[in-house]
Design a protein around this motif. Structure first.
Motif, PDB file in Angstrom:
ATOM      1  N   VAL A   1      -6.635   0.829  -2.728  1.00 42.30           N
ATOM      2  CA  VAL A   1      -7.614   0.646  -1.649  1.00 42.30           C
ATOM      3  C   VAL A   1      -7.608  -0.791  -1.137  1.00 42.30           C
ATOM      4  N   SER A   2      -7.453  -1.748  -2.039  1.00 38.84           N
ATOM      5  CA  SER A   2      -7.449  -3.156  -1.615  1.00 38.84           C
ATOM      6  C   SER A   2      -6.255  -3.496  -0.733  1.00 38.84           C
TER       7      SER A   2
ATOM      8  N   TYR B   1       0.831  -1.203   0.000  1.00 36.84           N
ATOM      9  CA  TYR B   1       0.000   0.000   0.000  1.00 36.84           C
ATOM     10  C   TYR B   1       0.869   1.258   0.000  1.00 36.84           C
TER      11      TYR B   1
ATOM     12  N   ALA C   1      -4.877  -1.228   1.399  1.00 34.74           N
ATOM     13  CA  ALA C   1      -4.869  -0.332   2.557  1.00 34.74           C
ATOM     14  C   ALA C   1      -4.941  -1.137   3.857  1.00 34.74           C
ATOM     15  N   PRO C   2      -4.245  -0.637   4.892  1.00 38.06           N
ATOM     16  CA  PRO C   2      -4.310  -1.323   6.188  1.00 38.06           C
ATOM     17  C   PRO C   2      -5.753  -1.359   6.703  1.00 38.06           C
ATOM     18  N   LYS C   3      -6.101  -2.463   7.278  1.00 38.98           N
ATOM     19  CA  LYS C   3      -7.482  -2.632   7.789  1.00 38.98           C
ATOM     20  C   LYS C   3      -7.600  -2.137   9.205  1.00 38.98           C
TER      21      LYS C   3
END
Length: 99
Positions: A94-95, A71, A97-99
């Protein structure tokens, strides 16, 4: 010239560089067994020369690898500036990106 230099610094052979620069069909065939750094290298080259389809396709591939693109790399590094605003690229970012 630019992509030849990039390939040199990424550690590819001169033979691969010559084929990449001169034969798009070779690129399509060779990417089946390409190590991570070459997938990312191909994505960078494609982005710089305006082939957003190939760049995004390779980034999707790299994002699925355990040590693939991150990311932070996609969000911050200037390599990816030509893809900023491209919906497929933004979806990849976006996929990751840190959750």
């Amino acid at each position: 010239m630019l992509h030849g230099i990039l390939i040199f610094f990424e550690g590819a052979t001169a033979d691969y560089a010559a084929r990449l620069c001169g034969n798009r069909g070779f690129v399509r065939q060779a990417r089946q067994r390409t190590p991570k750094r070459m997938i990312v290298c191909l994505a960078k080259i494609a982005a710089w020369v305006g082939d957003n389809d190939l760049a995004c396709e390779q980034l999707v591939r790299a994002s699925r690898l355990p040590d693939g693109v991150s990311y932070g790399e996609l969000k911050l590094l200037p390599f990816w500036d030509p893809l900023r605003g491209e919906p497929r690229f933004e979806k990849i970012v976006v996929s990751l990106a840190p959750k």
